[in-house]
Enzyme design. Structure first.
Site, PDB file in Angstrom:
ATOM      1  N   CYS A  73       4.085   3.738   4.618  1.00  0.00           N
ATOM      2  CA  CYS A  73       3.094   3.798   5.696  1.00  0.00           C
ATOM      3  C   CYS A  73       1.903   4.663   5.254  1.00  0.00           C
ATOM      4  O   CYS A  73       1.148   4.253   4.385  1.00  0.00           O
ATOM      5  CB  CYS A  73       3.751   4.261   6.996  1.00  0.00           C
ATOM      6  SG  CYS A  73       2.768   3.897   8.476  1.00  0.00           S
ATOM      7  N   HIS A 161       8.652   0.917   7.559  1.00  0.00           N
ATOM      8  CA  HIS A 161       9.570   2.052   7.399  1.00  0.00           C
ATOM      9  C   HIS A 161      10.960   1.560   6.993  1.00  0.00           C
ATOM     10  O   HIS A 161      11.750   1.173   7.847  1.00  0.00           O
ATOM     11  CB  HIS A 161       9.640   2.861   8.701  1.00  0.00           C
ATOM     12  CG  HIS A 161       8.397   3.638   8.956  1.00  0.00           C
ATOM     13  ND1 HIS A 161       8.200   4.898   8.466  1.00  0.00           N
ATOM     14  CD2 HIS A 161       7.247   3.301   9.605  1.00  0.00           C
ATOM     15  CE1 HIS A 161       7.000   5.326   8.816  1.00  0.00           C
ATOM     16  NE2 HIS A 161       6.400   4.368   9.509  1.00  0.00           N
ATOM     17  N   GLU A 163      13.412   3.257   6.139  1.00  0.00           N
ATOM     18  CA  GLU A 163      14.436   4.245   6.492  1.00  0.00           C
ATOM     19  C   GLU A 163      14.994   4.090   7.900  1.00  0.00           C
ATOM     20  O   GLU A 163      15.970   4.752   8.241  1.00  0.00           O
ATOM     21  CB  GLU A 163      13.863   5.662   6.319  1.00  0.00           C
ATOM     22  CG  GLU A 163      12.831   6.074   7.347  1.00  0.00           C
ATOM     23  CD  GLU A 163      11.406   5.608   7.080  1.00  0.00           C
ATOM     24  OE1 GLU A 163      10.502   6.106   7.768  1.00  0.00           O
ATOM     25  OE2 GLU A 163      11.183   4.741   6.211  1.00  0.00           O
TER      26      GLU A 163
END
Length: 183
Positions: A73, A161, A163
């Protein structure tokens, strides 16, 4: 053992990036973005997401450390802005579940996700133009540049993202980055 340092750009998911790497059994450390570059001891660096370009600390200097870098990002936007690309406001804005088309199935970071993957991404800001030397590797209906790679310099970025749980193949992105760092 391959060591990957996560640079904290004060994003709300940074701790999850560190945890995702740790859960893969990777030697990892979370460090603040004002850490002097000479104190970074790593085989790879993850530039985390974060709230804005005004708080990126020493991130531009970390790009000069001659180790693979994965920008997530804001991290990808830092890479683009520092190396001659263009970053601007996104048309969509907030976080959303997005279907991403993988444009390069041979890309070492995202190619294994081809032909498409579902991700969780914010598009308040986004890369509008990739820097010279980079390949545009993924797009969506929301954002033209969802991922980019410069395999010669081992610099990579994803707008989404990997994660977070909402990203279907996020762990695979981290595993692919580990393979890049270990090569």
């Amino acid at each position: 053992m391959t060591r990957i340092v996560v640079i904290d750009n004060h994003g709300q998911f940074t701790h999850l990036e560190h945890r995702a790497l740790r859960d893969l059994g990777i030697d990892t450390e979370l460090v603040d973005n004002d850490t002097p570059p000479e104190e970074i001891d790593a085989d790879g660096i993850v530039l985390s997401g974060g709230p804005d370009m005004d708080r990126i600390g020493n991130c531009p200097d970390y790009l000069e450390l001659d180790v693979p870098v994965l920008g997530i990002c804001l991290g990808m936007q830092i890479i683009a802005a520092e190396l001659g690309g263009r970053v601007g406001s996104g048309e969509y804005g907030g976080y959303a579940d997005v279907s991403v088309d993988i444009l390069d199935e041979d890309d070492p970071l995202v190619g294994s996700l081809a032909p498409e993957t579902r991700v969780w991404a914010s598009h308040a800001d986004e890369v509008k133009e990739v820097p010279d030397g980079f390949t545009h590797t993924a797009r969506s209906d929301v954002c033209d540049v969802e991922a980019m790679s410069d395999t010669d310099r081992d610099l990579y970025g994803v707008q989404w993202h990997p994660e977070v749980a909402h990203t279907e193949e996020g762990e695979e992105v981290f595993e692919n980055f580990l393979d890049i760092c270990a090569a």
